[in-house]
Motif scaffolding. Structure first.
Motif, mmCIF file in Angstrom:
data_model
loop_
_atom_site.group_PDB
_atom_site.id
_atom_site.type_symbol
_atom_site.label_atom_id
_atom_site.label_comp_id
_atom_site.label_asym_id
_atom_site.label_seq_id
_atom_site.Cartn_x
_atom_site.Cartn_y
_atom_site.Cartn_z
ATOM 1 N N UNK A 1 14.178 -3.705 1.633
ATOM 2 C CA UNK A 1 13.216 -3.599 0.552
ATOM 3 C C UNK A 1 11.779 -3.586 1.082
ATOM 4 N N UNK A 2 11.508 -4.598 1.917
ATOM 5 C CA UNK A 2 10.163 -4.677 2.465
ATOM 6 C C UNK A 2 9.787 -3.459 3.275
ATOM 7 N N UNK A 3 10.766 -2.989 4.078
ATOM 8 C CA UNK A 3 10.453 -1.821 4.899
ATOM 9 C C UNK A 3 10.209 -0.597 4.050
ATOM 10 N N UNK A 4 10.918 -0.476 2.897
ATOM 11 C CA UNK A 4 10.686 0.668 2.012
ATOM 12 C C UNK A 4 9.296 0.608 1.417
ATOM 13 N N UNK A 5 8.896 -0.564 0.968
ATOM 14 C CA UNK A 5 7.552 -0.713 0.400
ATOM 15 C C UNK A 5 6.494 -0.467 1.466
ATOM 16 N N UNK A 6 6.734 -0.945 2.672
ATOM 17 C CA UNK A 6 5.805 -0.706 3.780
ATOM 18 C C UNK A 6 5.661 0.787 4.047
ATOM 19 N N UNK A 7 6.777 1.503 4.016
ATOM 20 C CA UNK A 7 6.735 2.954 4.252
ATOM 21 C C UNK A 7 5.958 3.668 3.150
ATOM 22 N N UNK A 8 6.201 3.202 1.905
ATOM 23 C CA UNK A 8 5.457 3.815 0.798
ATOM 24 C C UNK A 8 3.969 3.536 0.937
ATOM 25 N N UNK A 9 3.612 2.324 1.232
ATOM 26 C CA UNK A 9 2.214 1.979 1.400
ATOM 27 C C UNK A 9 1.560 2.738 2.541
ATOM 28 N N UNK A 10 2.308 2.845 3.656
ATOM 29 C CA UNK A 10 1.771 3.582 4.811
ATOM 30 C C UNK A 10 1.539 5.058 4.461
ATOM 31 N N UNK A 11 2.471 5.641 3.703
ATOM 32 C CA UNK A 11 2.299 7.052 3.314
ATOM 33 C C UNK A 11 1.067 7.215 2.447
ATOM 34 N N UNK A 12 0.829 6.236 1.560
ATOM 35 C CA UNK A 12 -0.367 6.289 0.733
ATOM 36 C C UNK A 12 -1.633 6.180 1.557
ATOM 37 N N UNK A 13 -1.629 5.241 2.517
ATOM 38 C CA UNK A 13 -2.800 5.101 3.385
ATOM 39 C C UNK A 13 -3.127 6.407 4.107
ATOM 40 N N UNK A 14 -2.079 7.044 4.664
ATOM 41 C CA UNK A 14 -2.291 8.293 5.407
ATOM 42 C C UNK A 14 -2.807 9.397 4.489
ATOM 43 N N UNK A 15 -2.214 9.488 3.284
ATOM 44 C CA UNK A 15 -2.613 10.546 2.355
ATOM 45 C C UNK A 15 -4.044 10.349 1.873
ATOM 46 N N UNK A 16 -4.388 9.119 1.488
ATOM 47 C CA UNK A 16 -5.715 8.883 0.928
ATOM 48 C C UNK A 16 -6.779 8.895 2.011
ATOM 49 N N UNK A 17 -6.368 8.559 3.229
ATOM 50 C CA UNK A 17 -7.311 8.707 4.348
ATOM 51 C C UNK A 17 -7.640 10.178 4.568
ATOM 52 N N UNK A 18 -6.606 11.038 4.462
ATOM 53 C CA UNK A 18 -6.847 12.487 4.566
ATOM 54 C C UNK A 18 -7.738 12.965 3.420
ATOM 55 N N UNK A 19 -7.505 12.407 2.219
ATOM 56 C CA UNK A 19 -8.349 12.766 1.080
ATOM 57 C C UNK A 19 -9.794 12.361 1.294
ATOM 58 N N UNK A 20 -10.005 11.139 1.826
ATOM 59 C CA UNK A 20 -11.369 10.690 2.122
ATOM 60 C C UNK A 20 -12.038 11.569 3.168
ATOM 61 N N UNK A 21 -11.287 11.932 4.211
ATOM 62 C CA UNK A 21 -11.836 12.791 5.272
ATOM 63 C C UNK A 21 -12.214 14.163 4.712
ATOM 64 N N UNK A 22 -11.339 14.721 3.883
ATOM 65 C CA UNK A 22 -11.605 16.045 3.314
ATOM 66 C C UNK A 22 -12.799 15.998 2.377
#
Length: 548
Positions: free
Chosen positions: A1-22
């Motif tokens: 469970x924790x690892x799934x939530x961690x993966x979801x959170x990490x994907x969000x961080x990567x996506x929104x970081x790309x959004x901020x950069x763009x």
């Protein structure tokens, strides 16, 4: 469970970081010409089936793409080309119109003063001072012809220089486009098909810059390269290879700069007639339909004046009782060949049949044919060795090299050649020649009246136009062209503004919108970080429960 939530959170961080950069990239390039704002496309990850339902696994970046409309870009490119063409054409048309219509430097006042002086001689044919004034006015009129021709020639030299400069600029842009094409193909390949947005913007900007110089069309290749064609389909850029245009004389006239396409082995194809739109198209149009026509029409008036006045002058007698000699120097027909062989003998027959057009004489395999260079229409043919009589010209074809072509300009340089052949006031043939060789009374003004009457005689353009009428028609035509060019330039400027605004509304950077995006991505990034923090807490709690 924790690892799934961690993966979801990490994907969000990567996506929104790309959004901020763009978003930051968009803000930084808000003032960059030709920049297309970029947008991060986000997709949900493929969900995982968990027995009785699908559980989401977060977000992924589908790509970073330009906000771009090819149709709008094509409209902007076309508007850019048309606006530059109209602007350049209007600029030169104003200059020519101002030159010809100027009462101080134009021809109308000179014609009026010359014929007024001829009328004064008719009023008092024994007056030597009146005769001297007539010769002085003839010299002044010849000087006006020469001055107008020279000023038109100065404009032609300026146009030729700008053609050379424009061709050099086209070559430079074409080379840059070929280099960017190569960069786009390489970058697309390295990224597995992802578009290199900034390189695409750079290429579009170069294509628009090229459109300022000449009308262009483009064809996209499967590998991401863009083929660029100019005018009516002449290739400028194919993939990473750029063609070379040359600007140099390619025809019979060594002073006329033409536009050619360099080929293998040093061969150069004349493609000037295919170059339309933009600055280059306008310059070629200015030279061909404005300056050439103006000089030809001016020369037609000079030819008509010299030949008709001389013919009438020869029909009289001077104060010495001698037949009238040449009053004006009669301009010769300009003839140029494509080789070093003999040139055709060309003489003017009936000046009333002259049209002010230029012609090209070529052997078609059976006959010599004469084509109008403007309409490309055959106006006359003759067997080898025979004389060709057409359009007021007599053209001898005997002894000509059948492999050569010949450019015949009956009136192009006539205004520069006309001059005053008479310098003795007593030599003006004011008296009628009579029916025999007996002496003429010195007070006879019969021929002087006929000379003065040539001002209103219709002997040009098929005996339908006077000298002043022809000049006024010439001014009227240039004035009409100038007004049309002005209206077109204004309209094209508005269309260009509209095309720019339309592109800007689609692809331009809106700082308010980007600021909102920045805040949205920042909050989403913080929320994703909080998801990771929660997943860590859950994981620690789970570990603690296992230890107990």
């Amino acid at each position: 469970m924790g690892s799934d939530i961690l993966s979801i959170g990490t994907s969000g961080l990567a996506a929104f970081q790309r959004g901020l950069s763009t978003t930051g990239h968009n803000i930084a390039n808000a003032g960059t010409e030709g920049y297309s704002r970029q947008r991060v496309d986000l997709n949900t990850r493929e969900p995982q089936f968990a027995g009785n339902a699908y559980i989401g696994k977060g977000v992924e970046v589908g790509g970073v793409n330009r906000v771009f409309d090819q149709f709008v870009e094509n409209q902007l490119r076309t508007a850019t080309s048309s606006n530059e063409q109209s602007s350049v054409l209007h600029d030169y048309a104003k200059r020519v119109d101002s030159l010809l219509a100027n009462p101080d430097s134009g021809l109308a006042a000179g014609l009026q003063r010359f014929f007024a002086a001829a009328q004064d001689v008719a009023t008092d044919p024994t007056s030597v001072p009146a005769r001297q004034v007539m010769i002085a006015e003839a010299e002044s009129l010849s000087g006006r012809f020469g001055s107008l021709h020279q000023q038109l020639d100065d404009q032609r030299a300026l146009v030729n220089g700008q053609i050379e400069t424009t061709v050099d600029e086209i070559n430079g842009i074409s080379e840059s486009l070929a280099e960017v094409n190569a960069g786009i193909v390489a970058a697309t390949g390295r990224a597995g098909g992802a578009a290199p947005n900034d390189l695409l913007d750079q290429r579009d900007r170069l294509v628009r810059e090229l459109a300022e110089h000449v009308n262009v069309t483009t064809v996209a290749q499967d590998d991401g390269a863009l083929n660029v064609f100019a005018g009516n389909g002449q290739s400028l850029v194919i993939g990473s290879n750029a063609s070379e245009l040359v600007a140099r004389p390619l025809g019979e006239d060594p002073l006329q700069v033409d536009v050619g396409l360099a080929g293998s082995g040093g061969a150069v194809a004349d493609i000037g007639r295919f170059m339309t739109g933009g600055r280059l198209g306008a310059l070629l149009e200015v030279r061909g339909s404005l300056l050439d026509r103006a000089q030809n029409d001016l020369g037609l008036i000079a030819q008509g004046l010299a030949r008709e006045f001389n013919a009438q002058h020869a029909a009289g007698r001077d104060l010495n009782g001698e037949p009238g000699g040449p009053f004006f120097l009669e301009p010769a027909v300009e003839v140029r060949g494509s080789g070093s062989g003999a040139l055709p003998a060309v003489a003017i027959g009936d000046v009333g049949e002259l049209t002010g057009d230029d012609y090209r004489l070529r052997f078609n395999g059976d006959q010599w044919e004469l084509r109008n260079t403007s309409s490309n229409r055959v106006v006359g043919e003759s067997d080898p060795g025979n004389e060709l009589v057409v359009a007021g010209l007599s053209i001898g074809t005997s002894g000509l090299d059948q492999g050569e072509s010949f450019l015949i300009r009956p009136t192009r340089t006539a205004a520069a050649q006309i001059g005053t052949a008479i310098d003795d006031p007593r030599g003006i043939a004011a008296a009628d020649a009579g029916d025999d060789d007996t002496a003429i009374p010195v007070g006879d003004n019969t021929n002087a009246l006929r000379l003065a009457g040539l001002q209103d005689a219709r002997f040009l353009s098929g005996d339908t136009a006077t000298l002043e009428g022809s000049y006024n028609a010439m001014i009227g035509e240039v004035g009409t062209r100038t007004r049309q060019a002005e209206v077109s330039a204004q309209a094209q400027s508005r269309l260009l503004d509209e095309a720019r605004n339309q592109r800007e509304s689609i692809s331009g950077v809106n700082l308010d919108e980007e600021a909102a995006n920045m805040l949205r991505y920042q909050q989403a990034y913080q929320a994703a970080a909080q998801v990771i923090a929660v997943s860590g807490t859950l994981f620690d709690t789970l570990l603690g429960a296992v230890r107990r």
